[in-house]
Design an enzyme around this catalytic site. Structure first.
Site, mmCIF file in Angstrom:
data_model
loop_
_atom_site.group_PDB
_atom_site.id
_atom_site.type_symbol
_atom_site.label_atom_id
_atom_site.label_comp_id
_atom_site.label_asym_id
_atom_site.label_seq_id
_atom_site.Cartn_x
_atom_site.Cartn_y
_atom_site.Cartn_z
ATOM 1 N N HIS A 132 77.754 124.480 39.630
ATOM 2 C CA HIS A 132 77.399 123.468 38.639
ATOM 3 C C HIS A 132 77.631 124.006 37.228
ATOM 4 C CE1 HIS A 132 75.921 120.166 40.967
ATOM 5 N NE2 HIS A 132 74.953 120.853 41.557
ATOM 6 N N CYS A 188 81.638 121.367 36.169
ATOM 7 C CA CYS A 188 81.572 120.301 35.173
ATOM 8 C C CYS A 188 81.466 120.894 33.760
ATOM 9 C CB CYS A 188 80.367 119.409 35.448
ATOM 10 S SG CYS A 188 80.383 118.610 37.065
#
Length: 348
Positions: A132, A188
């Site tokens: 992440h 991301c």
């Protein structure tokens, strides 16, 4: 206005319009003087190679991922088959029996120090991260969009994120001249996680205007297209707000105080090159490709290099974007710590 199939069609068309316009505006930048030429040569790798691979699936947590540890194995195996790597360190959250190999905040920062320790001219350092990524409000004025990007360790709930400023300070800052650091970030909001000042177009030039301006225009056009096709006011308004946010965070001349500060404080003597899975405003896909869970960017990198191991850096970037175009909204990016001419064949 339409059923579910119609809405999917509208989304697909709007996404393609947004992507194509974004690519067009990026290409036009090269023609209108909003890019500059890279000027500095890439050094040769003549010394040792060290590699750090980090993959986090966040087992049992909200936002659990499936493909990040697979990405580590795939990238590590591909690079090991094609290059002699002298030292390797792997942090993944399936190694609970060995606490030092868990990708905690403390272990990740220690691994950064391990990777760069003793590096000298001619050495090559490789850093791959799949997990992440996040964004938080910038507090020191070095981000054009007003947001710092982050890596999210497995223990982020207790220890917090690792902000891009800290990533740069621990991993990048002060690397000796002649050292090469190649970073591959499949997460991301990853375009500027190393906080490198020079972002490349697919033509090998350096962008000197904010990408946020072009993103804003493309997002607004995509929103209008979506509304015309399916009449979904709520989704259209969300896209319009996103587009206006990008436009408002951009400047007309590309010489914002934030960008100037980044060039002044984040330029490097070492050859630091970063491939990232998406722009700072985007998310990266945790995908299912060929029956295996994988990050879309890691898949695109390996697939592109398998097709042609001798392509140069900017051609590789273009090939990766082509592979993902139409399937995912993310746009892989490439940046560097100085104005490197990246027409050499990709190598680590």
């Amino acid at each position: 206005m339409f059923g579910s199939l119609g809405k999917k069609f509208a989304d697909d068309i709007a996404t393609q319009v947004q992507q194509k316009l974004g690519e067009h505006l990026s290409n036009k930048a090269s023609e209108t003087g909003t890019t500059e030429q890279a000027t500095e040569s890439l050094g040769q790798v003549t010394g040792r190679r060290k590699a750090l691979f980090i993959g986090i699936n966040y087992y049992g947590q909200n936002g659990e991922l499936r493909g990040c540890i697979n990405d580590v194995h795939n990238i590590k195996n591909f690079l090991s088959k094609n290059y002699k790597i002298d030292e390797v360190l792997v942090l993944t959250d399936d190694q609970k029996s060995n606490p030092r190999k868990m990708p905690t905040r403390q272990n990740i920062l220690a691994a950064f120090r391990w990777l760069r320790n003793g590096a000298k001219s001619g050495d090559s350092l490789i850093f791959h991260y799949s997990g992440h990524g996040g964004s938080v409000k910038d507090t020191d004025g070095d981000e054009e969009d007003g947001m710092d990007e982050t890596l999210i360790p497995v223990d982020y709930k207790q220890a917090g994120h690792i902000v891009d400023d800290e990533v740069h300070d621990v991993l990048v800052r002060g690397l000796p001249k002649g050292v090469r650091l190649t970073s591959i970030l499949d997460c991301c909001h990853s375009e500027s996680i190393l906080d490198l000042p020079y972002i490349y177009t697919v033509n090998g030039d350096l962008q000197i205007i904010e990408t946020s301006k072009n993103e804003g225009i493309a997002t607004l056009v995509g929103a209008g297209t979506r509304f015309l096709l399916d009449g979904n006011k709520k989704k259209a308004m969300t896209s319009i707000k996103d587009g206006m946010k990008h436009l408002m965070s951009s400047t007309s001349g590309g010489n914002s105080a934030a960008r100037e500060k980044t060039i002044k404080t984040r330029s490097t003597e070492a050859d630091v090159i970063q491939f990232s899975g998406c722009r700072d405003s985007q998310t990266s896909a945790d995908a299912q490709i060929g029956g295996e869970a994988t990050g879309a960017m890691s898949y695109a990198l390996i697939t592109s290099l398998k097709k042609n191991k001798n392509q140069n850096y900017t051609h590789l970037l273009k090939e990766m974007r082509t592979l993902l175009n139409g399937k995912y909204t993310q746009v892989p990016c490439m940046s560097a710590g100085r104005k490197l001419v990246l027409d050499d064949s990709f190598a680590i």
